[in-house]
Design an enzyme around this catalytic site. Structure first.
Site, PDB file in Angstrom:
ATOM      1  N   HIS A   8     -18.239  20.045  -3.475  1.00 34.79           N
ATOM      2  CA  HIS A   8     -18.998  18.838  -3.162  1.00 34.79           C
ATOM      3  C   HIS A   8     -20.416  18.905  -3.704  1.00 34.79           C
ATOM      4  O   HIS A   8     -21.007  17.887  -4.020  1.00 34.79           O
ATOM      5  CB  HIS A   8     -18.969  18.580  -1.652  1.00 34.79           C
ATOM      6  CG  HIS A   8     -17.767  17.789  -1.254  1.00 34.79           C
ATOM      7  ND1 HIS A   8     -17.102  17.962  -0.077  1.00 34.79           N
ATOM      8  CD2 HIS A   8     -17.095  16.824  -1.922  1.00 34.79           C
ATOM      9  CE1 HIS A   8     -16.078  17.133  -0.022  1.00 34.79           C
ATOM     10  NE2 HIS A   8     -16.053  16.438  -1.132  1.00 34.79           N
ATOM     11  N   ARG A  57      -5.319   1.676  -4.955  1.00 32.91           N
ATOM     12  CA  ARG A  57      -4.435   2.547  -4.158  1.00 32.91           C
ATOM     13  C   ARG A  57      -4.407   1.995  -2.731  1.00 32.91           C
ATOM     14  O   ARG A  57      -5.200   2.406  -1.882  1.00 32.91           O
ATOM     15  CB  ARG A  57      -4.959   3.985  -4.169  1.00 32.91           C
ATOM     16  CG  ARG A  57      -4.847   4.672  -5.527  1.00 32.91           C
ATOM     17  CD  ARG A  57      -5.389   6.089  -5.442  1.00 32.91           C
ATOM     18  NE  ARG A  57      -4.891   6.934  -6.515  1.00 32.91           N
ATOM     19  CZ  ARG A  57      -5.637   7.364  -7.540  1.00 32.91           C
ATOM     20  NH1 ARG A  57      -6.908   7.025  -7.628  1.00 32.91           N
ATOM     21  NH2 ARG A  57      -5.117   8.140  -8.458  1.00 32.91           N
ATOM     22  N   ARG A 106      -1.243  -1.443  -6.384  1.00 38.48           N
ATOM     23  CA  ARG A 106      -0.051  -0.612  -6.299  1.00 38.48           C
ATOM     24  C   ARG A 106       0.472  -0.707  -4.878  1.00 38.48           C
ATOM     25  O   ARG A 106      -0.299  -0.555  -3.917  1.00 38.48           O
ATOM     26  CB  ARG A 106      -0.409   0.836  -6.616  1.00 38.48           C
ATOM     27  CG  ARG A 106       0.769   1.759  -6.391  1.00 38.48           C
ATOM     28  CD  ARG A 106       0.481   3.149  -6.834  1.00 38.48           C
ATOM     29  NE  ARG A 106      -0.390   3.840  -5.901  1.00 38.48           N
ATOM     30  CZ  ARG A 106      -0.882   5.051  -6.118  1.00 38.48           C
ATOM     31  NH1 ARG A 106      -0.619   5.664  -7.259  1.00 38.48           N
ATOM     32  NH2 ARG A 106      -1.644   5.642  -5.243  1.00 38.48           N
ATOM     33  N   GLU A 165       5.702   7.518 -13.831  1.00 38.15           N
ATOM     34  CA  GLU A 165       5.136   8.788 -13.377  1.00 38.15           C
ATOM     35  C   GLU A 165       6.218   9.799 -13.025  1.00 38.15           C
ATOM     36  O   GLU A 165       5.937  10.842 -12.468  1.00 38.15           O
ATOM     37  CB  GLU A 165       4.164   8.562 -12.206  1.00 38.15           C
ATOM     38  CG  GLU A 165       4.712   7.758 -11.066  1.00 38.15           C
ATOM     39  CD  GLU A 165       3.691   7.515  -9.956  1.00 38.15           C
ATOM     40  OE1 GLU A 165       2.621   8.140  -9.940  1.00 38.15           O
ATOM     41  OE2 GLU A 165       3.998   6.684  -9.075  1.00 38.15           O
ATOM     42  N   ASN A 181      -1.035  11.831 -13.527  1.00 39.09           N
ATOM     43  CA  ASN A 181      -1.161  12.886 -12.507  1.00 39.09           C
ATOM     44  C   ASN A 181       0.226  13.343 -12.046  1.00 39.09           C
ATOM     45  O   ASN A 181       0.540  14.529 -12.040  1.00 39.09           O
ATOM     46  CB  ASN A 181      -1.932  12.394 -11.274  1.00 39.09           C
ATOM     47  CG  ASN A 181      -3.292  11.842 -11.630  1.00 39.09           C
ATOM     48  OD1 ASN A 181      -3.803  12.115 -12.703  1.00 39.09           O
ATOM     49  ND2 ASN A 181      -3.877  11.056 -10.741  1.00 39.09           N
ATOM     50  N   ASP A 182       1.047  12.362 -11.661  1.00 38.86           N
ATOM     51  CA  ASP A 182       2.383  12.728 -11.194  1.00 38.86           C
ATOM     52  C   ASP A 182       3.312  13.039 -12.354  1.00 38.86           C
ATOM     53  O   ASP A 182       4.160  13.926 -12.241  1.00 38.86           O
ATOM     54  CB  ASP A 182       2.976  11.607 -10.328  1.00 38.86           C
ATOM     55  CG  ASP A 182       2.534  11.754  -8.882  1.00 38.86           C
ATOM     56  OD1 ASP A 182       2.607  12.878  -8.366  1.00 38.86           O
ATOM     57  OD2 ASP A 182       2.089  10.757  -8.286  1.00 38.86           O
ATOM     58  N   ARG A 217       0.709  19.441  -8.033  1.00 34.44           N
ATOM     59  CA  ARG A 217      -0.634  18.995  -8.418  1.00 34.44           C
ATOM     60  C   ARG A 217      -1.706  19.443  -7.429  1.00 34.44           C
ATOM     61  O   ARG A 217      -2.895  19.342  -7.708  1.00 34.44           O
ATOM     62  CB  ARG A 217      -0.679  17.479  -8.629  1.00 34.44           C
ATOM     63  CG  ARG A 217      -0.302  16.683  -7.426  1.00 34.44           C
ATOM     64  CD  ARG A 217      -0.117  15.225  -7.773  1.00 34.44           C
ATOM     65  NE  ARG A 217      -1.361  14.462  -7.653  1.00 34.44           N
ATOM     66  CZ  ARG A 217      -1.429  13.149  -7.716  1.00 34.44           C
ATOM     67  NH1 ARG A 217      -0.334  12.434  -7.939  1.00 34.44           N
ATOM     68  NH2 ARG A 217      -2.570  12.527  -7.575  1.00 34.44           N
ATOM     69  N   CYS A 219      -3.135   5.153 -15.927  1.00 39.46           N
ATOM     70  CA  CYS A 219      -4.050   5.106 -14.785  1.00 39.46           C
ATOM     71  C   CYS A 219      -4.217   6.468 -14.112  1.00 39.46           C
ATOM     72  O   CYS A 219      -4.749   6.551 -13.019  1.00 39.46           O
ATOM     73  CB  CYS A 219      -3.612   4.055 -13.772  1.00 39.46           C
ATOM     74  SG  CYS A 219      -2.005   4.382 -13.058  1.00 39.46           S
TER      75      CYS A 219
HETATM   76  C1  PEP Z   1      -0.779   9.203 -10.973  1.00 39.13           C
HETATM   77  O1  PEP Z   1       0.171   9.758 -10.424  1.00 39.13           O
HETATM   78  O2  PEP Z   1      -1.131   9.454 -12.147  1.00 39.13           O
HETATM   79  C2  PEP Z   1      -1.565   8.194 -10.262  1.00 39.13           C
HETATM   80  C3  PEP Z   1      -2.503   7.499 -10.878  1.00 39.13           C
HETATM   81  O3  PEP Z   1      -1.319   7.999  -8.948  1.00 39.13           O
HETATM   82  P1  PEP Z   1      -1.800   8.965  -7.769  1.00 39.13           P
HETATM   83  O4  PEP Z   1      -2.788   9.921  -8.350  1.00 39.13           O
HETATM   84  O5  PEP Z   1      -2.371   8.067  -6.735  1.00 39.13           O
HETATM   85  O6  PEP Z   1      -0.521   9.607  -7.366  1.00 39.13           O
HETATM   86 MG    MG Z   2       1.083   8.982  -8.630  1.00 40.75          MG
END
Ligand code: PEP
Ligand code: MG
Length: 577
Positions: free
Chosen positions: A189, A296, A332, A432, A455-456, A466, A503
């Site tokens: 932080h 989100r 989403r 994803e 990310n996913d 992750r 995204c």
């Molecule tokens: C992702 O999975 O890339 C994403 C943008 O959604 P989140 O990080 O909310 O799972």
């Molecule tokens: Mg995701």
């Protein structure tokens, strides 16, 4: 003689100033046994916890005013630690067993800390430093010590073993030229605060405290992680030049704020902001976000014991839509599951929650929740008015075409019940899950857009959790085969005439963003603070240069690291100038 050291880049910028070395926030030997009765010790404990909570809420207000809402929330979270009934219960129990209030507080915090450190995740381990920060404040209050930290008299580079968030926040920003710490992580932080305050920072720099004494000159480069203690004339000149470049860059980026995202040759790329709460909107607008490519919505559902009503959801969605007139806003639908459980959703325990009932899978099993959310979104579009942003709805964690069809059927039914037309509402899918990426053509045939959630997607492609820092290095979006897969998703989308966005966090990295534009991605939605840098980089690169660089990386790189080097080399002028 100068000493060159190397650490981890934590906040961009360059600085040259005298070092102000902060002593670690050490506590003295604590009284082990209570001097008063248990009742008296418990009274002392409660009043120290209450005062700590009050101080932290005050600090949250100050930080919100200077750094921003989200940064202020760091201290709201600290205040919640101090107000945690379980913590107070543990400490009171130790006091009943004969401990002093000071010892009881340290032991109670330590038992929380063990859980965080054992998690193996860099992110969660970094939260342990937050816990220590609150613990030290409570202990100091019990001992009657001041909780106000040391402050340099003039502009300095703050040097420390590790800075706590409250040390960082309690030093006036106008005397902080930069921050350098011996340990710590870029996700701490303190580092997040440094970035929000626009202060350059380098962390995890071994040898720093041995080399730096109070008052000696110290130069830091928050982009490369380089630190020079007692720099010579050439090194001073170099860092001053870097600082001037940074300043010019900042001014340039601010000047583009209201300009649309595009490449140097005028190819349009929408640069939108990811939104996780209403509080994120002002900073998204401030950064020049062109709408949102990812709202989100789960933040509306978490931390409560009953589902939000249609009316509550509608008013939240209206507020978001009205914040982005003229732009698209992609909501989403609920993306929760066993890893983010909802008290009002009954569920079986899952061995592998990441592979379980989450995202659209849960929505399809709970049509009551899903229909309420879709109803609220459609009503919000009607209520927000013509000036508001354009509604788009996106389904998370879709893994088959059948799921998309089922989700669309539900949307059509709800729209018919509400007598609201769907012509002006874009409906899209998050890509994803590997099966969605492989089946992108089928999905694109029944969608208005695809948005790649890197990310996913990386989590599932590489089988890397992750949230587990120990395996984080394995998953890299720049691995040539991942870039190749993204290229196929983009081609599949374009073949069905639908736009394709990204995204995930990766969209906010200028090098990756350039690669994605080279692959034909039409929209990038990212953490709002990343927008100016990405916008600035793209405006200096032609679409063809991006294309040529990424295709070369796919064809020749052995791995993600090499792909990054190739991209940076080929795009150097645009990414660095
Ligand atoms: C992702 O999975 O890339 C994403 C943008 O959604 P989140 O990080 O909310 O799972
Ligand atoms: Mg995701």
């Amino acid at each position: 003689m100068s000493t060159r050291l190397s650490g981890r880049a934590a906040a961009p910028g360059a600085a040259l100033a005298p070092a102000f070395v902060l002593a670690p926030p050490a506590l003295p030997d604590l009284p082990e046994t209570a001097s008063g009765t248990p009742e008296e010790e418990i009274w002392r404990l409660r009043s120290a916890l209450e005062r700590a909570e009050a101080e932290l809420r005050q600090l949250a207000e100050t930080v919100t005013a200077t750094a921003g809402e989200e940064e202020g929330e760091i201290f709201e979270a600290h205040a919640e630690f101090a107000a945690d009934p379980e913590l107070e219960r543990l400490a009171a129990e130790a006091i009943e067993g004969g401990s002093s209030a000071e010892r009881a507080v340290v032991d109670a915090f330590d038992s929380f800390r063990v859980l965080l450190v054992a998690s193996d995740s860099e992110y969660l381990a970094a939260r342990a430093a937050d816990l220590d920060d609150v613990r030290d404040r409570v202990v100091k209050l019990l001992l009657g010590w001041s909780t106000v930290g040391e402050v340099p008299g003039s502009r300095s580079v703050i040097v420390a073993h590790e800075l706590t968030p409250s040390q960082t926040a309690s030093i006036p920003v106008d005397v902080i030229a930069g921050i350098a710490t011996e340990t710590g992580s870029p996700t701490s932080h303190a580092a997040i605060l440094a970035r929000a305050l626009g202060v350059p920072a380098v962390v995890a720099c071994p040898g720093l405290l041995e080399a730096a004494r109070a008052g000696v000159g110290i130069a830091i480069d928050g982009r490369s992680g380089e630190v020079v203690v007692e720099p010579g004339p050439d090194e001073r000149a170099a860092i001053q030049q870097r600082a001037a470049e940074e300043e010019r860059r900042r001014e340039e980026l601010a000047a583009f704020r209201d300009e649309p995202g595009r490449t140097a040759d005028g190819h349009r790329v929408e640069l939108a902001a990811n939104i996780g709460s209403i509080d994120h909107i002002p900073a998204a607008l401030e950064a020049g976000g062109e709408g949102s490519g990812l709202v989100r919505t789960e933040f509306l559902f978490l931390d409560r014991t009953t589902a939000p009503t249609v009316e509550e959801q509608t008013s939240f969605y209206v507020e978001v839509l009205r914040s982005f007139p003229g732009h698209r806003v992609v909501f989403r639908t609920l993306d929760v599951g066993a890893d983010k459980p909802l008290p009002f959703v009954e569920r079986e325990p899952e061995e592998n929650p990441a592979l379980g009932l989450r995202g659209v899978r849960l929505s399809l099993r709970r049509p009551d929740l899903f229909r309420d959310q879709l109803r609220a979104l459609l009503r919000a579009r009607e209520a927000a008015g013509d000036e508001a942003g354009r509604l788009a709805i996106m389904f998370p964690l879709v893994s088959t075409a059948a799921e998309l069809a089922a989700a669309r059927d539900t949307l059509r039914e709800v729209a018919a019940e509400e007598r609201i037309g769907l012509d002006a509402v874009e409906v899209g899918v998050m890509v994803e899950v590997p099966s969605a990426a492989l089946g992108a053509s089928r999905l694109a045939a029944n969608a208005d857009f695809l948005s790649i959630g890197t990310n996913d997607l990386i989590q599932y492609l590489f089988a890397v959790d992750r949230l587990n820092g120990a395996v984080a290095d394995l998953g890299d979006v720049l691995e040539p085969d991942v870039l190749g897969l993204i290229q196929r998703v983009v081609e599949a989308g374009h073949a069905s005439r639908v736009w394709v966005g990204v995204c995930g966090e990766a969209a906010g990295d200028p090098t990756v963003a350039a690669a994605l534009v080279g692959l034909g991605v039409d929209e990038l939605s990212m953490t709002r603070t990343a927008i100016p840098e990405v916008k600035g980089a793209l405006r200096r690169l032609t679409r063809e240069a991006c294309r040529e660089a990424v295709l070369h990386a796919i064809a020749t790189a052995a791995d993600g690291g090499e792909a990054r080097r190739i991209l940076e080399e080929r795009l150097e002028a645009g990414l660095r100038s």
